[in-house]
Enzyme design. Structure first.
Site, PDB file in Angstrom:
ATOM      1  N   LYS A 208       0.838  -1.203   0.000  1.00  0.00           N
ATOM      2  CA  LYS A 208       0.000   0.000   0.000  1.00  0.00           C
ATOM      3  C   LYS A 208       0.874   1.254   0.000  1.00  0.00           C
ATOM      4  O   LYS A 208       0.691   2.160  -0.791  1.00  0.00           O
ATOM      5  CB  LYS A 208      -0.917  -0.049   1.225  1.00  0.00           C
ATOM      6  CG  LYS A 208      -1.867   1.116   1.324  1.00  0.00           C
ATOM      7  CD  LYS A 208      -2.829   0.905   2.504  1.00  0.00           C
ATOM      8  CE  LYS A 208      -3.621   2.158   2.802  1.00  0.00           C
ATOM      9  NZ  LYS A 208      -4.569   1.986   3.908  1.00  0.00           N
ATOM     10  N   GLU A 214      10.433  -4.755   4.724  1.00  0.00           N
ATOM     11  CA  GLU A 214      10.522  -6.153   4.309  1.00  0.00           C
ATOM     12  C   GLU A 214      10.223  -6.292   2.818  1.00  0.00           C
ATOM     13  O   GLU A 214      10.916  -6.995   2.086  1.00  0.00           O
ATOM     14  CB  GLU A 214       9.506  -7.015   5.096  1.00  0.00           C
ATOM     15  CG  GLU A 214       9.805  -7.162   6.569  1.00  0.00           C
ATOM     16  CD  GLU A 214       9.201  -6.067   7.435  1.00  0.00           C
ATOM     17  OE1 GLU A 214       8.924  -4.962   6.908  1.00  0.00           O
ATOM     18  OE2 GLU A 214       9.039  -6.316   8.635  1.00  0.00           O
ATOM     19  N   GLY A 269      -4.959  -2.271   5.272  1.00  0.00           N
ATOM     20  CA  GLY A 269      -4.191  -3.424   4.799  1.00  0.00           C
ATOM     21  C   GLY A 269      -4.898  -4.745   5.053  1.00  0.00           C
ATOM     22  O   GLY A 269      -5.032  -5.588   4.165  1.00  0.00           O
ATOM     23  N   ARG A 270      -5.380  -4.942   6.284  1.00  0.00           N
ATOM     24  CA  ARG A 270      -5.985  -6.234   6.620  1.00  0.00           C
ATOM     25  C   ARG A 270      -7.393  -6.388   6.058  1.00  0.00           C
ATOM     26  O   ARG A 270      -8.043  -7.412   6.271  1.00  0.00           O
ATOM     27  CB  ARG A 270      -5.959  -6.455   8.132  1.00  0.00           C
ATOM     28  CG  ARG A 270      -6.604  -5.346   8.933  1.00  0.00           C
ATOM     29  CD  ARG A 270      -6.241  -5.452  10.405  1.00  0.00           C
ATOM     30  NE  ARG A 270      -6.733  -4.338  11.193  1.00  0.00           N
ATOM     31  CZ  ARG A 270      -6.097  -3.165  11.316  1.00  0.00           C
ATOM     32  NH1 ARG A 270      -4.980  -2.954  10.666  1.00  0.00           N
ATOM     33  NH2 ARG A 270      -6.594  -2.211  12.063  1.00  0.00           N
ATOM     34  N   GLU A 355      -5.067  -7.146  15.117  1.00  0.00           N
ATOM     35  CA  GLU A 355      -4.583  -5.816  14.743  1.00  0.00           C
ATOM     36  C   GLU A 355      -5.738  -4.816  14.811  1.00  0.00           C
ATOM     37  O   GLU A 355      -5.535  -3.625  15.026  1.00  0.00           O
ATOM     38  CB  GLU A 355      -3.972  -5.843  13.331  1.00  0.00           C
ATOM     39  CG  GLU A 355      -2.993  -4.714  13.102  1.00  0.00           C
ATOM     40  CD  GLU A 355      -2.115  -4.892  11.867  1.00  0.00           C
ATOM     41  OE1 GLU A 355      -0.998  -4.364  11.861  1.00  0.00           O
ATOM     42  OE2 GLU A 355      -2.547  -5.546  10.900  1.00  0.00           O
ATOM     43  N   HIS A 386      -5.580 -33.803  17.937  1.00  0.00           N
ATOM     44  CA  HIS A 386      -4.531 -34.715  18.405  1.00  0.00           C
ATOM     45  C   HIS A 386      -3.391 -33.967  19.057  1.00  0.00           C
ATOM     46  O   HIS A 386      -2.321 -34.512  19.246  1.00  0.00           O
ATOM     47  CB  HIS A 386      -4.046 -35.590  17.244  1.00  0.00           C
ATOM     48  CG  HIS A 386      -5.144 -36.463  16.737  1.00  0.00           C
ATOM     49  ND1 HIS A 386      -5.306 -37.768  17.145  1.00  0.00           N
ATOM     50  CD2 HIS A 386      -6.180 -36.193  15.898  1.00  0.00           C
ATOM     51  CE1 HIS A 386      -6.389 -38.274  16.556  1.00  0.00           C
ATOM     52  NE2 HIS A 386      -6.929 -37.332  15.803  1.00  0.00           N
ATOM     53  N   LYS A 506       9.215  -0.981  14.664  1.00  0.00           N
ATOM     54  CA  LYS A 506       9.772  -0.653  13.343  1.00  0.00           C
ATOM     55  C   LYS A 506      10.798   0.466  13.465  1.00  0.00           C
ATOM     56  O   LYS A 506      11.860   0.424  12.861  1.00  0.00           O
ATOM     57  CB  LYS A 506       8.655  -0.151  12.407  1.00  0.00           C
ATOM     58  CG  LYS A 506       7.761  -1.213  11.831  1.00  0.00           C
ATOM     59  CD  LYS A 506       6.980  -0.584  10.669  1.00  0.00           C
ATOM     60  CE  LYS A 506       5.610  -1.153  10.526  1.00  0.00           C
ATOM     61  NZ  LYS A 506       4.758  -0.411   9.602  1.00  0.00           N
TER      62      LYS A 506
END
Ligand code: G6Q
Length: 542
Positions: A208, A214, A269-270, A355, A386, A506
């Protein structure tokens, strides 16, 4: 914004009194005295059937919880969102992911701009591009068609595309391999390109802001890889496209804006997997499949927008989440899809929920005096049974669980699907009703071993059932959780659409990077632990 602080709302206070009355009741007794609840405490919309009868609630609880949603202004705030008001107050932005899935016939003018026309203009360009890549008409630098698509992005620019690709793999082209690189750990990139031919590989740089450390690090490595493999910097134009809101930075990276697909600051973003961030999804699924996905989102949006609160699926799931978080002190929620294709759905939900609602101040900046967002986690069934289900059944912590099942599998083989589905119903029943010591003894186990075999029960579940996993159903399922998160956020009076909590780390990382890379150790002015860790790292590195 609800004028009254949460603890002072009438419905909240009524719920506190009500909780004291019913907290000790067992689901065994609730079902015994009210056998109709299994059919009554259900709701259905957009292809999803919700059984919420195995929650620690009565009709009165649900009435009070819906009152709380109502008194908290859920409907008003929902309508404000759909109108494009700036409900993301800390960033002063509209929140309009719902516009991404509105039909082209709709209009929605926000800040003087018809956003639906903008959305469909980008969708049209994405469709044209996706069709060319899928058909082989789009060629790489050496004239070969694309066989590998790699989405480079992180957080909201990664988790949705990965989840959707895994969830809808059955419907995706098998002629192209899809990979996703997110982590700045070089292993992620190295393994993704291992064995691939650069001349057949297309990178989608999804960011965005186009400023994320990263993603830019991985994009630079991808560019190096393409240029060194194909022997020319000119190859970049044929192997990179960008998805971003920042044309300037895209250009500066070397991607022509003609190869950029845009979106807008009103897409968080999410909440962006159905924007141009879904370009990899569209290439994988094809434009028609992507339209189906959008239609599924829109089905649930319309239900959320129009259904009465008491039969509104996202509202019901949202108020139940608040019920356990604030009245029972439940710290986590498990989400267990009994559908292998949904294996990344819990990871996707972690960002969406945590978030959005992991916040400690209200919209007006007051510290909350109640608990907000729970920890979300999960694994596909039956695998989880399990391993960690032991703690859900017999541990000392209350963990409400959402179990997601389907009437049909996409891969019918022998009786696997019935074996899988039986476990959905069995788990929900075992968690709710448990097994008493008398029942254990009646089966022949004596004390002290009998105590180990007791299941207390009274563990709540929601069961969501749908016919079969399709693109449309996935859209509805994601929108269900989006709007459930919204409902919780309104009740808690937090900004579900900002994420200031990811900033501090960050900034500190930016300060520390040069301290790891200079030849000589620079003066270190952190706390003693950070200083010592940096020194240890430098010595290990050398
Ligand atoms: C999501 C967050 C965050 C964001 C990533 C990637 O809601 O804002 O996860 O999506 O940090 O950001 P960019 O898309 O700007 O690279």
């Amino acid at each position: 914004m609800a004028a009254t602080p949460l603890r002072e709302r009438k419905a909240w206070q009524a719920l506190e009194r009500h909780h004291a009355e019913i907290a000790g009741q067992h689901l065994r007794d609730m079902f015994a005295s009210d056998p109709g609840r299994g059919e009554r405490l259900t709701a259905e919309a957009a292809g999803l059937y919700l059984d919420y009868s195995k929650n620690r609630v009565t009709d009165e609880t649900m009435r009070l919880l819906v009152d709380l949603a109502s008194e908290s202004g859920v409907a008003d705030r929902r309508d404000a969102m759909f109108r494009g008001e700036h409900i993301n107050v800390s960033e002063d932005r509209a929140v309009l992911h719902v516009a991404l899935r509105m039909p082209s016939t709709a209009t929605l003018v926000v800040d003087g701009q018809d956003v639906i026309a903008d959305v469909h203009a980008v969708l049209g360009r994405m469709k044209e591009f996706a069709t060319r890549v899928r058909s082989g008409e789009f060629r790489g630098f050496t004239g070969k068609p694309i066989k590998n698509v790699i989405n480079v992005g992180i957080g909201g620019s990664d988790l949705g595309p990965v989840m959707a690709y895994e969830a809808l793999r059955y419907y995706c082209t098998r002629d192209i391999a899809f990979k996703f690189v997110s982590n700045v750990d070089s292993t992620d990139f190295a393994e993704a390109v291992h064995g691939l031919a650069a001349e057949e590989t297309l990178f989608i740089i999804s960011s965005k802001t186009f400023g994320t450390l990263e993603t830019l690090a991985n994009a630079n490595s991808a560019r190096d890889w393409v240029v060194s493999s194909l022997g020319s910097a000119d190859a970049v134009a044929s192997h990179f496209v960008a998805v971003s809101t920042n044309a300037e930075r895209v250009c500066a990276f070397g991607i022509d804006v003609a190869n950029m697909f845009g979106f807008w600051d009103w897409v968080g973003g999410r909440y962006s997997m159905d924007s141009a961030i879904g370009l990899s999804t569209m290439i994988a699924l094809g434009p028609e499949g992507f339209d189906e996905l959008l239609a599924g989102f829109h089905d649930m949006d319309e239900h959320f927008r129009t259904a009465p609160l008491e039969s509104n699926l996202p509202v019901l799931m949202g108020v139940l989440a608040v019920w356990y978080r604030d009245f029972f002190g439940a710290q986590t929620v498990g989400v267990m899809p009994y559908e292998q294709y949904l294996k990344r759905f819990p990871a996707y939900l972690q960002q969406l929920t945590m978030e959005s609602n992991g916040k400690h101040v209200t919209l007006s900046g007051r510290h909350v005096d109640y608990d907000t967002g729970a920890v979300y986690w999960g694994e596909p069934g039956t695998n989880g049974q399990h391993s960690f289900y032991q703690l859900i059944h017999q541990g000392t912590t209350l963990i409400p669980v959402d179990l997601i099942g389907f009437g049909k599998t996409l891969n019918p083989i022998r009786d696997h699907h019935d074996l899988l589905s039986a476990n959905v119903f069995a788990q929900a029943a075992a968690l709710a009703f448990g097994k008493t010591e008398d029942e254990v003894r009646a089966e022949g186990t004596a004390a002290p071993i009998a105590a180990h075999r007791v299941f207390e029960g009274n563990r709540p579940t929601n069961v969501l059932l749908a016919e079969v996993l399709t693109p449309r159903l996935l859209g509805s399922l994601v929108a269900l959780y989006e709007h459930s998160v919204f409902t919780q956020g309104v009740i808690w009076e937090v900004d579900s659409f900002d994420q200031w909590g990811v900033e501090l780390g960050k900034v500190l990382a930016q300060q520390i990077i040069p301290e790891l890379t200079t030849a000589e150790e620079p003066p270190l002015a952190h706390d003693s632990s950070t200083n010592a860790l940096i020194r240890k790292y430098r010595s290990l590195k050398s």
